[in-house]
Design a protein around this motif. Structure first.
Motif, PDB file in Angstrom:
ATOM      1  N   VAL A  90      24.451  44.663  78.365  1.00 42.64           N
ATOM      2  CA  VAL A  90      23.170  44.322  78.478  1.00 42.64           C
ATOM      3  C   VAL A  90      22.262  44.681  77.377  1.00 42.64           C
ATOM      4  O   VAL A  90      22.658  45.613  76.849  1.00 42.64           O
ATOM      5  CB  VAL A  90      22.568  44.996  79.687  1.00 42.64           C
ATOM      6  CG1 VAL A  90      21.183  44.987  80.097  1.00 42.64           C
ATOM      7  CG2 VAL A  90      23.514  44.403  81.049  1.00 42.64           C
ATOM      8  N   VAL A  91      21.423  43.942  76.929  1.00 47.59           N
ATOM      9  CA  VAL A  91      20.689  44.118  75.931  1.00 47.59           C
ATOM     10  C   VAL A  91      19.793  45.300  76.105  1.00 47.59           C
ATOM     11  O   VAL A  91      19.088  45.443  77.145  1.00 47.59           O
ATOM     12  CB  VAL A  91      19.617  42.804  75.622  1.00 47.59           C
ATOM     13  CG1 VAL A  91      18.616  43.280  74.581  1.00 47.59           C
ATOM     14  CG2 VAL A  91      20.496  41.681  75.243  1.00 47.59           C
ATOM     15  N   ASP A  92      19.650  46.320  75.528  1.00 44.81           N
ATOM     16  CA  ASP A  92      19.087  47.712  75.747  1.00 44.81           C
ATOM     17  C   ASP A  92      19.479  48.163  76.934  1.00 44.81           C
ATOM     18  O   ASP A  92      18.589  48.740  77.899  1.00 44.81           O
ATOM     19  CB  ASP A  92      17.585  47.490  75.549  1.00 44.81           C
ATOM     20  CG  ASP A  92      17.147  47.110  74.334  1.00 44.81           C
ATOM     21  OD1 ASP A  92      17.660  47.463  73.347  1.00 44.81           O
ATOM     22  OD2 ASP A  92      15.984  46.531  74.165  1.00 44.81           O
ATOM     23  N   THR A 126      19.339  33.095  71.278  1.00 45.09           N
ATOM     24  CA  THR A 126      19.032  33.065  72.720  1.00 45.09           C
ATOM     25  C   THR A 126      19.816  31.987  73.430  1.00 45.09           C
ATOM     26  O   THR A 126      19.636  30.840  73.012  1.00 45.09           O
ATOM     27  CB  THR A 126      17.718  33.043  73.066  1.00 45.09           C
ATOM     28  OG1 THR A 126      17.091  34.193  72.423  1.00 45.09           O
ATOM     29  CG2 THR A 126      17.601  32.943  74.515  1.00 45.09           C
ATOM     30  N   ALA A 127      20.478  32.176  74.617  1.00 47.09           N
ATOM     31  CA  ALA A 127      21.537  30.985  75.235  1.00 47.09           C
ATOM     32  C   ALA A 127      20.675  31.206  76.623  1.00 47.09           C
ATOM     33  O   ALA A 127      20.714  32.167  77.267  1.00 47.09           O
ATOM     34  CB  ALA A 127      22.864  31.564  75.346  1.00 47.09           C
ATOM     35  N   TRP A 147      20.924  35.137  77.749  1.00 49.29           N
ATOM     36  CA  TRP A 147      21.698  36.015  76.960  1.00 49.29           C
ATOM     37  C   TRP A 147      21.094  35.940  75.587  1.00 49.29           C
ATOM     38  O   TRP A 147      20.470  35.062  75.137  1.00 49.29           O
ATOM     39  CB  TRP A 147      23.135  35.513  76.962  1.00 49.29           C
ATOM     40  CG  TRP A 147      23.997  35.565  78.324  1.00 49.29           C
ATOM     41  CD1 TRP A 147      24.614  36.837  78.836  1.00 49.29           C
ATOM     42  CD2 TRP A 147      23.572  34.762  79.321  1.00 49.29           C
ATOM     43  NE1 TRP A 147      25.077  36.462  80.008  1.00 49.29           N
ATOM     44  CE2 TRP A 147      24.496  35.260  80.485  1.00 49.29           C
ATOM     45  CE3 TRP A 147      23.021  33.549  79.795  1.00 49.29           C
ATOM     46  CZ2 TRP A 147      24.782  34.528  81.781  1.00 49.29           C
ATOM     47  CZ3 TRP A 147      23.167  33.145  80.831  1.00 49.29           C
ATOM     48  CH2 TRP A 147      24.087  33.394  81.913  1.00 49.29           C
ATOM     49  N   GLN A 148      21.446  37.234  74.946  1.00 52.35           N
ATOM     50  CA  GLN A 148      20.938  37.174  73.686  1.00 52.35           C
ATOM     51  C   GLN A 148      22.226  37.558  72.749  1.00 52.35           C
ATOM     52  O   GLN A 148      23.098  38.478  73.084  1.00 52.35           O
ATOM     53  CB  GLN A 148      20.068  38.274  73.334  1.00 52.35           C
ATOM     54  CG  GLN A 148      18.564  37.939  73.958  1.00 52.35           C
ATOM     55  CD  GLN A 148      17.607  38.877  73.814  1.00 52.35           C
ATOM     56  OE1 GLN A 148      17.525  39.811  74.401  1.00 52.35           O
ATOM     57  NE2 GLN A 148      16.670  38.883  72.724  1.00 52.35           N
ATOM     58  N   LYS A 153      28.062  39.702  69.949  1.00 51.99           N
ATOM     59  CA  LYS A 153      28.483  39.494  71.189  1.00 51.99           C
ATOM     60  C   LYS A 153      27.261  38.758  72.020  1.00 51.99           C
ATOM     61  O   LYS A 153      26.177  39.254  71.849  1.00 51.99           O
ATOM     62  CB  LYS A 153      28.825  40.758  71.823  1.00 51.99           C
ATOM     63  CG  LYS A 153      29.811  41.422  71.090  1.00 51.99           C
ATOM     64  CD  LYS A 153      30.887  41.915  71.989  1.00 51.99           C
ATOM     65  CE  LYS A 153      32.008  42.717  71.220  1.00 51.99           C
ATOM     66  NZ  LYS A 153      33.409  41.885  71.540  1.00 51.99           N
ATOM     67  N   TRP A 154      27.506  38.135  73.204  1.00 49.36           N
ATOM     68  CA  TRP A 154      26.628  37.589  73.797  1.00 49.36           C
ATOM     69  C   TRP A 154      26.229  38.635  75.045  1.00 49.36           C
ATOM     70  O   TRP A 154      27.292  38.911  75.897  1.00 49.36           O
ATOM     71  CB  TRP A 154      26.750  36.145  74.464  1.00 49.36           C
ATOM     72  CG  TRP A 154      26.811  35.350  73.343  1.00 49.36           C
ATOM     73  CD1 TRP A 154      27.913  34.621  72.756  1.00 49.36           C
ATOM     74  CD2 TRP A 154      25.475  34.624  73.027  1.00 49.36           C
ATOM     75  NE1 TRP A 154      27.103  33.655  71.826  1.00 49.36           N
ATOM     76  CE2 TRP A 154      25.917  33.591  71.765  1.00 49.36           C
ATOM     77  CE3 TRP A 154      24.013  34.403  73.436  1.00 49.36           C
ATOM     78  CZ2 TRP A 154      25.071  32.784  71.258  1.00 49.36           C
ATOM     79  CZ3 TRP A 154      23.488  33.803  72.635  1.00 49.36           C
ATOM     80  CH2 TRP A 154      23.415  32.980  71.682  1.00 49.36           C
ATOM     81  N   LYS A 155      24.960  39.189  75.135  1.00 50.26           N
ATOM     82  CA  LYS A 155      24.618  40.221  76.058  1.00 50.26           C
ATOM     83  C   LYS A 155      23.496  39.526  77.047  1.00 50.26           C
ATOM     84  O   LYS A 155      22.762  38.881  76.684  1.00 50.26           O
ATOM     85  CB  LYS A 155      23.982  41.526  75.474  1.00 50.26           C
ATOM     86  CG  LYS A 155      25.294  42.133  74.602  1.00 50.26           C
ATOM     87  CD  LYS A 155      24.542  43.452  74.300  1.00 50.26           C
ATOM     88  CE  LYS A 155      25.783  44.288  73.430  1.00 50.26           C
ATOM     89  NZ  LYS A 155      25.154  45.670  73.034  1.00 50.26           N
TER      90      LYS A 155
END
Length: 174
Positions: A90-92, A126-127, A147-148, A153-155
């Motif tokens: 997860v981002v942050d 960004t996806a 996701w970013q 890595k995509w988070k």
């Protein structure tokens, strides 16, 4: 491409209602613990896009695979995974650790969640994809999640994480 605010609110409200009903029905299951499922499965399709490669070998704006995006959702919803495993995708994520722990407790013994990810579109790092969540009590309507790409890595984005945490009655606070 961002959805109009009205469409996004409708999608999120519809999905929230469906998940709230699904999570609310958790206590209506059987007391038979001989077949409780803790794994998460996923199936889906994706679109692909060509992209340039950066000097670091990472593809700039490369479309993540459906499996990669589904894996983040599977990890987040798997009660057998540790909070640290979940925070890492997860981002942050560290700022959501308490919420993630609450969600994990809510999902323990609930059954398998399945995710169908489709229509993946990438803009920069960004996806965005359409996601259908299936639970033992039914399917939620498709909703957009983002996701970013962080460190190759995509988070799952913080905003999408908060949507999912809200469904599990572990909402994010500002």
């Amino acid at each position: 491409m961002l959805l109009p605010a009205r469409t996004l609110r409708f999608c999120v409200a519809t999905a929230a209602a469906a998940i709230a009903v699904t999570v609310g029905l958790t206590g209506c299951g059987s007391d038979d613990d001989s077949g409780s499922a803790t794994g998460t499965t996923a199936t889906a399709s994706t679109t692909t896009a060509a992209s340039a490669t950066t000097g670091s070998g990472q593809a700039a704006g490369a479309t993540p695979s459906v499996e990669e995006l589904q894996t983040t959702l599977a990890i987040l919803s798997d009660p057998a995974k540790t909070t640290q495993d979940k925070v890492a995708i997860v981002v942050d994520g560290e700022k959501r650790a308490t919420n993630i722990e609450s969600m994990t407790k809510a999902l323990a013994g609930y059954g398998t969640l399945k995710f169908v990810v489709s229509d993946v579109k990438v803009t920069g790092d960004t996806a965005t994809a359409q996601v259908v969540i299936s639970s033992p009590n039914g399917d939620a309507p498709p909703m957009p999640l983002t996701w970013q790409q962080v460190g190759g890595k995509w988070k799952l984005s913080d905003a999408s994480t908060c949507v999912l945490l809200g469904f599990a009655q572990a909402p994010c606070t500002p």
